[in-house]
Design an enzyme around this catalytic site. Sequence first.
Site, PDB file in Angstrom:
ATOM      1  N   HIS A 117      22.384  26.410 -33.094  1.00 54.55           N
ATOM      2  CA  HIS A 117      22.535  24.915 -34.199  1.00 54.55           C
ATOM      3  C   HIS A 117      23.252  25.383 -35.371  1.00 54.55           C
ATOM      4  CE1 HIS A 117      21.311  22.107 -37.258  1.00 54.55           C
ATOM      5  NE2 HIS A 117      20.644  21.313 -35.901  1.00 54.55           N
ATOM      6  N   ASP A 176      30.389  12.868 -41.164  1.00 55.51           N
ATOM      7  CA  ASP A 176      30.058  13.429 -40.105  1.00 55.51           C
ATOM      8  C   ASP A 176      29.052  12.696 -40.327  1.00 55.51           C
ATOM      9  OD1 ASP A 176      28.002  15.951 -39.347  1.00 55.51           O
ATOM     10  OD2 ASP A 176      28.413  16.626 -41.407  1.00 55.51           O
ATOM     11  N   ALA A 178      25.810  11.720 -36.827  1.00 51.17           N
ATOM     12  CA  ALA A 178      25.064  11.667 -35.396  1.00 51.17           C
ATOM     13  C   ALA A 178      25.676  10.648 -34.416  1.00 51.17           C
ATOM     14  CB  ALA A 178      23.967  12.523 -35.273  1.00 51.17           C
ATOM     15  N   LYS A 228      27.572   1.849 -27.791  1.00 53.59           N
ATOM     16  CA  LYS A 228      28.655   2.603 -27.661  1.00 53.59           C
ATOM     17  C   LYS A 228      28.886   3.900 -28.074  1.00 53.59           C
ATOM     18  CE  LYS A 228      30.645  -1.827 -29.812  1.00 53.59           C
ATOM     19  NZ  LYS A 228      31.369  -1.741 -30.321  1.00 53.59           N
ATOM     20  N   GLY A 309      32.537  11.337 -47.535  1.00 52.96           N
ATOM     21  CA  GLY A 309      33.223  12.978 -48.013  1.00 52.96           C
ATOM     22  C   GLY A 309      33.252  12.736 -49.636  1.00 52.96           C
TER      23      GLY A 309
END
Length: 349
Positions: A117, A176, A178, A228, A309
């Site tokens: 990780h 970024d 998940a 999705k 960002g």
Amino acid sequence: MTAIAAAPLLAFATESYRRAGLDEAAATLCADTLVQADLWGHQSHGVMRLPWYVARLQSGACKAGAAPRLVVDAGAIAVVDGGDGMGQVMAGFAVAEAVRRARAHGVGVVALRHSGHFGTAMYFTRQVAAAGCIGFLTTTASPSMAPWGGREKKVGNNPWSWAAPVGEGRPPMVLDIANSGVARGKVYLAQKRGEAIPPGWALDAGGRPTTDPAAAIEGIILPMAAHKGSGIAVMMDVLAGVLPGGVFGAGVVGPYRAEGRSGAGQLMIALDISRFLPLDDFHARMQALVAGLKAVPRAEGVEEIFHPGEIEARSEERQRREGILLPDDTRAALRVLAGALGQDGDPFA
């Protein structure tokens, strides 16, 4: 929460990693990824995780001295075996290799297997953007979700990040995310704080909706955007797990466990912008894109529109000036770690 300056926090995390067996360069890199996540406001991936990584090094699940080894070296493409080393070290190597190959071929693609990780993906894609490229990075993760329609953990949230420079000293555009509705680290953070999680984040082990973070950890984290998010997570497993020739699916072990080979895989891509158009032209076009986003009429209660960002960049600027707001329970856990590693005194005095 108590504000702590970034420098002593970085020094403490670096020394902790050194005492756990990492050399100076690896310890500094791994520590910086954690502190940087806190500076960006992503405490779920910050120094809260330091005891987890140290425990994996101490158990031998993660090999402190492992170095990346080229398995395939084919022009624009490389396949790298991480030898069960720190994912941050392997991802750092992938950045350098992907950018180097992009300079030579227009695109650089580095597939990692038997890695670990690596923390926050944007830490690495931002480096690619700083080199004048567009960066993409995805990774496999330990199973936290069910395939859509199921109720058994077989799919990782398998996060991914894109980053592109904007130019003129402006923060890069960075995504970024998940593929779960929320990163599992945020569930662990809620558990540490003794807080309930919002409805819609997770199901318990019986497949029932829950707001209890402990039940969510034992149960299933729900995907973003229903089927999705589940489908994207599976395709990221193809890129980062199946393609590099390593572990995929439910075989990946996360940083939350002290024991067990991680097997995490990653895929890094760098696109050399100058092969498409002059870099200055790209910057000008990106700035026009940003200006167009910010010019959109704002919804009620919204003071400013941010590009992806930009919030993290603002957070870093503020917390470098004012200190990182570290939760008291995280601070207490780090003091316990300091004692266990033989570090004298209050690491945050």
